[in-house]
Motif scaffolding. Structure first.
Motif, PDB file in Angstrom:
ATOM      1  N   ALA A  94      42.523  27.646  44.076  1.00  0.00           N
ATOM      2  CA  ALA A  94      43.535  28.163  44.991  1.00  0.00           C
ATOM      3  C   ALA A  94      44.890  27.625  44.561  1.00  0.00           C
ATOM      4  N   PRO A  95      45.495  28.208  43.513  1.00  0.00           N
ATOM      5  CA  PRO A  95      46.739  27.662  42.958  1.00  0.00           C
ATOM      6  C   PRO A  95      47.887  27.604  43.962  1.00  0.00           C
ATOM      7  N   GLY A  96      47.999  28.608  44.826  1.00  0.00           N
ATOM      8  CA  GLY A  96      49.060  28.606  45.835  1.00  0.00           C
ATOM      9  C   GLY A  96      50.447  28.784  45.268  1.00  0.00           C
ATOM     10  N   VAL A  97      50.563  29.308  44.051  1.00  0.00           N
ATOM     11  CA  VAL A  97      51.859  29.497  43.418  1.00  0.00           C
ATOM     12  C   VAL A  97      51.735  30.635  42.424  1.00  0.00           C
ATOM     13  N   ALA A  98      52.819  31.407  42.264  1.00  0.00           N
ATOM     14  CA  ALA A  98      52.837  32.448  41.243  1.00  0.00           C
ATOM     15  C   ALA A  98      52.930  31.798  39.868  1.00  0.00           C
ATOM     16  N   ILE A  99      52.215  32.353  38.911  1.00  0.00           N
ATOM     17  CA  ILE A  99      52.171  31.768  37.565  1.00  0.00           C
ATOM     18  C   ILE A  99      52.460  32.850  36.529  1.00  0.00           C
ATOM     19  N   ALA A 100      53.416  32.563  35.662  1.00  0.00           N
ATOM     20  CA  ALA A 100      53.664  33.374  34.468  1.00  0.00           C
ATOM     21  C   ALA A 100      53.274  32.519  33.265  1.00  0.00           C
ATOM     22  N   HIS A 101      52.344  32.998  32.475  1.00  0.00           N
ATOM     23  CA  HIS A 101      51.798  32.183  31.387  1.00  0.00           C
ATOM     24  C   HIS A 101      52.117  32.831  30.046  1.00  0.00           C
ATOM     25  N   ILE A 102      52.804  32.066  29.201  1.00  0.00           N
ATOM     26  CA  ILE A 102      53.132  32.507  27.847  1.00  0.00           C
ATOM     27  C   ILE A 102      52.380  31.600  26.883  1.00  0.00           C
ATOM     28  N   HIS A 103      51.523  32.194  26.074  1.00  0.00           N
ATOM     29  CA  HIS A 103      50.738  31.413  25.109  1.00  0.00           C
ATOM     30  C   HIS A 103      50.389  32.316  23.928  1.00  0.00           C
ATOM     31  N   PRO A 104      50.386  31.773  22.696  1.00  0.00           N
ATOM     32  CA  PRO A 104      50.109  32.638  21.538  1.00  0.00           C
ATOM     33  C   PRO A 104      48.684  33.173  21.488  1.00  0.00           C
ATOM     34  N   SER A 105      47.746  32.536  22.187  1.00  0.00           N
ATOM     35  CA  SER A 105      46.369  33.012  22.202  1.00  0.00           C
ATOM     36  C   SER A 105      46.053  33.655  23.541  1.00  0.00           C
ATOM     37  N   PRO A 106      45.694  34.944  23.559  1.00  0.00           N
ATOM     38  CA  PRO A 106      45.342  35.579  24.843  1.00  0.00           C
ATOM     39  C   PRO A 106      44.117  34.944  25.485  1.00  0.00           C
ATOM     40  N   ASP A 107      43.288  34.278  24.675  1.00  0.00           N
ATOM     41  CA  ASP A 107      42.084  33.643  25.227  1.00  0.00           C
ATOM     42  C   ASP A 107      42.412  32.447  26.109  1.00  0.00           C
ATOM     43  N   GLU A 108      43.580  31.847  25.933  1.00  0.00           N
ATOM     44  CA  GLU A 108      43.963  30.688  26.737  1.00  0.00           C
ATOM     45  C   GLU A 108      44.565  31.091  28.075  1.00  0.00           C
ATOM     46  N   ILE A 109      45.130  32.288  28.134  1.00  0.00           N
ATOM     47  CA  ILE A 109      45.752  32.766  29.371  1.00  0.00           C
ATOM     48  C   ILE A 109      44.654  33.180  30.354  1.00  0.00           C
ATOM     49  N   GLY A 110      44.694  32.611  31.540  1.00  0.00           N
ATOM     50  CA  GLY A 110      43.673  32.908  32.536  1.00  0.00           C
ATOM     51  C   GLY A 110      42.387  32.133  32.339  1.00  0.00           C
ATOM     52  N   ARG A 111      42.354  31.238  31.364  1.00  0.00           N
ATOM     53  CA  ARG A 111      41.132  30.476  31.101  1.00  0.00           C
ATOM     54  C   ARG A 111      40.827  29.502  32.239  1.00  0.00           C
ATOM     55  N   VAL A 112      41.878  28.881  32.803  1.00  0.00           N
ATOM     56  CA  VAL A 112      41.706  27.938  33.906  1.00  0.00           C
ATOM     57  C   VAL A 112      42.389  28.462  35.169  1.00  0.00           C
ATOM     58  N   TYR A 113      43.621  28.924  35.041  1.00  0.00           N
ATOM     59  CA  TYR A 113      44.394  29.400  36.192  1.00  0.00           C
ATOM     60  C   TYR A 113      44.629  30.904  36.084  1.00  0.00           C
ATOM     61  N   ARG A 114      44.435  31.585  37.190  1.00  0.00           N
ATOM     62  CA  ARG A 114      44.775  33.001  37.223  1.00  0.00           C
ATOM     63  C   ARG A 114      46.288  33.144  37.059  1.00  0.00           C
ATOM     64  N   THR A 115      46.723  34.242  36.482  1.00  0.00           N
ATOM     65  CA  THR A 115      48.149  34.425  36.236  1.00  0.00           C
ATOM     66  C   THR A 115      48.643  35.718  36.881  1.00  0.00           C
ATOM     67  N   ASP A 116      49.920  35.706  37.238  1.00  0.00           N
ATOM     68  CA  ASP A 116      50.564  36.901  37.770  1.00  0.00           C
ATOM     69  C   ASP A 116      51.254  37.694  36.668  1.00  0.00           C
ATOM     70  N   LEU A 117      51.597  37.012  35.576  1.00  0.00           N
ATOM     71  CA  LEU A 117      52.176  37.668  34.409  1.00  0.00           C
ATOM     72  C   LEU A 117      51.639  36.962  33.175  1.00  0.00           C
ATOM     73  N   ALA A 118      51.006  37.725  32.290  1.00  0.00           N
ATOM     74  CA  ALA A 118      50.420  37.163  31.073  1.00  0.00           C
ATOM     75  C   ALA A 118      51.159  37.724  29.864  1.00  0.00           C
ATOM     76  N   ILE A 119      51.686  36.828  29.038  1.00  0.00           N
ATOM     77  CA  ILE A 119      52.390  37.249  27.829  1.00  0.00           C
ATOM     78  C   ILE A 119      51.774  36.526  26.634  1.00  0.00           C
ATOM     79  N   PRO A 120      50.913  37.199  25.876  1.00  0.00           N
ATOM     80  CA  PRO A 120      50.322  36.568  24.698  1.00  0.00           C
ATOM     81  C   PRO A 120      51.301  36.578  23.527  1.00  0.00           C
ATOM     82  N   ALA A 121      52.118  35.562  23.460  1.00  0.00           N
ATOM     83  CA  ALA A 121      53.157  35.468  22.437  1.00  0.00           C
ATOM     84  C   ALA A 121      53.569  34.012  22.289  1.00  0.00           C
ATOM     85  N   ARG A 122      54.305  33.723  21.242  1.00  0.00           N
ATOM     86  CA  ARG A 122      54.799  32.370  21.036  1.00  0.00           C
ATOM     87  C   ARG A 122      55.947  32.078  22.000  1.00  0.00           C
TER      88      ARG A 122
END
Length: 552
Positions: A289-317
Motif C-alpha cells: 500500500a504505497p500511498g503515493v503516486a510513483i513515476a519510475h524511470i529505469h533502463p530495464s522494463p523488468d525493474e519497473i513494477g518489480r516491487v512497487y506499482r507505478t503510475d507512470l513507467a518510462i523504460p529509459a535511462r
C-alpha cells in the motif's frame, strides 16, 4: 591461425578495453599470452576478491565493463564478493574464469566447478565457451549483456584446452548498443505529474549516470523548485551544495528525510531500483500500500513494477529523461517544500560530537572543506562509513565509489582502481580497521603499479557496526566483535608506502599533507575512542539505554 587467448585479447581490444585486473592461473595461460601480444595492461593483484572489486570499481568509473581474469575453483570462489557487488550495484563487469579441460568434465576433476549452476542466480549471465571459433561471438554477447538494460556482471568460463587451441575465426566488431529511447509523450506526462503535485520528491540513483546527467538533475530540480534525495551511496549523482539537494536515503538516514519521503504525494524514481535501504526496510513506503503516486524511470522494463506499482513507467535511462526535462519551461511553484528539505539537510550536517581525542566527524568535515572538488572518495562497510555519508559533501559525479551491497573490504581496491584510472589525482579511501584488513594485501599491488591512494583507517579495535547492534540486543555480552590490530602506519611503510598515526584531531591536516606529498600509497591511522558511534553516542551510553529498556 591464432590460439584462443589471442582471439580473446583481440576481441577485448575491439571493445575498447584499456586495462584488465587479474590473479594469474595456469588455466588461462593462453589468455595471458594474448594480453601480452596485444599490449593490454594487466593489473596483477594479490587476491581474487581485491581484483574483482578493482574491476567493479573500474566499471563504475568508466561506465564500461570492468574486466577480470581469475583461475578456476578457489580463484573464482574468492572473486565472488566483487561479483556480488557488481550485481547489486548494477555495474557492468565481465569475469573470465579458467576451466578444466573439456574431456575431464563431470568427474570432479582438480578445481572443477559447474559455473552455470554456481552463478546462475548470482550474476546477470553465465556461459562456458566450448569452441575456440565461437569466442568472438560469446565475447560480443558478454559485453552486450553487461551493458544492456540494467547493467551487471557476466561470467564466461574458458576451458584450458579450448583457450590454447588454434582457430582461424575472424574478429567481430562490437554489437551496437541497445538503448531504450524516451518519447515526447512520456516526458510530457512526467512533467504534468510533477507540475500537478504539491509535495513531489525526486529520488535519484542507479547506474548509467554521467557528469552531464548530474548537472541536468541539478538544473532541473533548482529551476522547478524540487527537492532531490539520492539513494544509498549514490551521493555523487548531484552536487550536494545545491539548494535542491536534500540528502541520502541510506542506512542511518536523516529521520526528517525519511518523514519527507513518507509525506510526499509524488515520487519520481530516477534510475533507482528503489528497494529496502531507501525505504527503511519497506516500512516508510509499503509495497502492499504505497500511498503515493510513483513515476519510475529505469533502463530495464523488468525493474519497473518489480516491487512497487507505478503510475507512470518510462523504460529509459535517467540521463536521457533529464536531458529532455531540463529543456522544459518550469511552472510556478512555492519553494517552501524544497527550502524546508534543504534546511533539514543542513541541520543534519551539523557535527554531533563523539568521545575521544580524535573526532571523526571533524576529520570528515575537514576533508569535505579541503579536498579538491574532483577528489574521489571510496569506502567499504562499517560504522565509520556513516560519518562519511553524513558529513562529506560530494561535488561531482564519479567522486563516490562505495558498494550499495554493503561489502566490507571494498574501499581500498576501489581506491587503487581510481588512482590507476586518473594518475596523480586525489583519491582517498576511508576504511575501518576490520574493513581495511580484508584487502590490505593489495598495498603491494598499489606499489607495483604506481597507484597512490591515501587510506584513512579508523581504528577502534572492533567491528563497530556489529558491536553497536550487539549492545542494543544483548547489552554487556560482548562476543566476536573485538579486534587485535597491527600498527597500520608501520605496515604501510613495510609495503613501501607512507605511514602516519594520528592521535589528536588537530594533527590530521598536517599528516594528510605529508601523505599527499609523499607520492606513494599512504595510510593514516586514526586512533579513535573505542566507544565512538556514528550517532554521536558512545557504546557505553547505548549499553546503558539498552539495559534500562530491559529493566536491568
Amino acid at each position: 591461425m591464432r590460439h584462443g587467448g589471442e582471439i580473446l585479447a583481440n576481441a577485448l581490444a575491439a571493445h575498447g578495453v584499456g586495462r584488465v585486473f587479474s590473479v594469474p592461473g595456469e588455466s588461462f595461460l593462453a589468455a595471458l599470452d594474448g594480453l601480452y601480444e596485444i599490449g593490454i595492461p594487466n593489473t596483477v593483484c594479490r587476491q581474487e576478491g581485491g581484483a574483482a572489486m578493482m574491476a567493479e570499481a573500474w566499471g563504475k568509473l568508466t561506465g564500461q565493463p570492468g574486466v577480470l581474469f581469475v583461475t578456476r575453483g578457489p580463484g573464482v570462489s574468492n572473486a565472488c564478493a566483487g561479483l556480488h557487488v557488481a550485481m547489486q550495484d548494477s555495474t557492468p563487469m565481465i569475469a573470465f574464469v579458467g576451466q578444466i579441460s573439456r574431456g575431464h568434465r563431470d568427474r570432479e576433476a582438480f578445481q572443477e566447478v559447474d559455473y552455470r549452476s554456481v552463478f546462475g542466480s548470482f550474476v546477470k549471465w553465465v556461459a562456458e565457451v566450448d569452441q575456440t571459433e565461437r569466442l568472438p561471438e560469446y565475447i560480443n554477447r558478454a559485453f552486450h549483456m553487461a551493458m544492456s538494460g540494467r547493467p551487471g556482471p557476466v561470467v564466461l568460463a574458458l576451458p584450458e584446452d579450448m583457450l590454447s587451441a588454434l582457430s582461424d575465426a575472424p574478429d567481430l566488431a562490437p554489437t551496437a548498443p541497445a538503448i531504450a529511447g524516451v518519447s515526447d509523450a512520456q516526458v510530457s506526462a512526467l512533467a504534468g505529474m510533477i507540475a500537478a503535485a504539491e509535495r513531489p520528491l525526486i529520488v535519484a540513483g542507479g547506474p548509467g549516470w554521467s557528469e552531464q546527467a548530474a548537472a541536468d538533475l541539478k538544473d532541473f530540480a533548482e529551476s522547478w523548485g524540487l527537492p532531490v534525495a539520492v539513494t544509498f551511496r549514490r551521493q555523487g549523482h548531484m552536487d550536494n551544495r545545491s539548494p535542491a539537494y536534500a540528502g541520502d536515503l541510506a542506512v542511518g538516514m536523516n529521520p526528517q528525510l525519511g518523514a519527507r519521503l513518507q509525506s510526499a504525494d509524488l515520487l519520481v524514481l530516477l534510475g533507482t531500483r528503489f528497494g529496502d535501504i531507501p525505504t527503511g526496510g519497506y516500512e516508510l513506503i509499503d509495497p502492499a500500500a504505497p500511498g503515493v503516486a510513483i513515476a519510475h524511470i529505469h533502463p530495464s522494463p523488468d525493474e519497473i513494477g518489480r516491487v512497487y506499482r507505478t503510475d507512470l513507467a518510462i523504460p529509459a535511462r535517467a540521463a536521457d529523461v533529464l536531458a529532455a526535462l531540463v529543456r522544459l519551461t518550469p511552472p510556478p511553484r512555492d519553494l517552501e517544500w524544497q527550502a524546508t528539505a534543504r534546511a533539514e539537510y543542513e541541520t543534519w550536517q551539523q557535527p554531533k560530537e563523539t568521545p575521544g581525542a580524535v573526532k571523526l566527524e571533524q576529520v570528515i568535515g575537514w576533508l569535505s572543506a579541503n579536498l579538491p572538488d574532483d577528489a574521489v572518495l571510496t569506502n567499504g562497510a562499517g560504522n565509520y562509513a556513516a560519518f562519511l555519508h553524513r558529513y562529506f559533501r560530494f561535488k561531482h559525479y564519479g567522486t563516490q565509489l562505495a558498494p550499495t551491497s554493503g561489502s566490507m573490504g571494498y574501499g581500498f581496491p576501489a581506491a587503487i582502481a581510481a588512482s590507476l584510472a586518473s594518475p596523480g589525482s586525489c583519491v582517498v579511501c576511508l576504511a575501518g580497521d576490520g574493513c581495511f584488513q580484508m584487502t590490505l594485501n593489495e598495498m603491494s599491488t598499489a606499489v607495483q603499479h604506481g597507484a597512490t591512494p591515501i587510506v584513512v583507517v579508523v581504528n577502534n579495535g572492533r567491528y563497530g557496526t556489529i558491536r553497536m547492534h550487539q549492545e542494543n540486543h544483548y547489552p554487556g555480552r560482548v562476543s566476536g566483535t573485538d579486534l587485535v590490530n597491527p600498527d597500520f602506519a608501520a605496515l604501510a611503510r613495510a609495503y613501501g608506502g607512507h605511514g602516519e598515526t594520528v592521535v589528536a584531531t588537530a594533527d590530521f591536516p598536517v599528516a594528510f599533507a605529508r601523505a599527499r606529498d609523499s607520492g606513494k600509497p599512504a595510510v593514516i591511522e586514526l586512533q579513535v575512542d573505542p566507544d565512538t558511534l556514528s550517532t554521536g553516542q558512545s557504546l557505553s551510553g547505548t549499553r546503558a539505554a539498552a539495559l534500562a529498556r530491559l529493566g536491568r
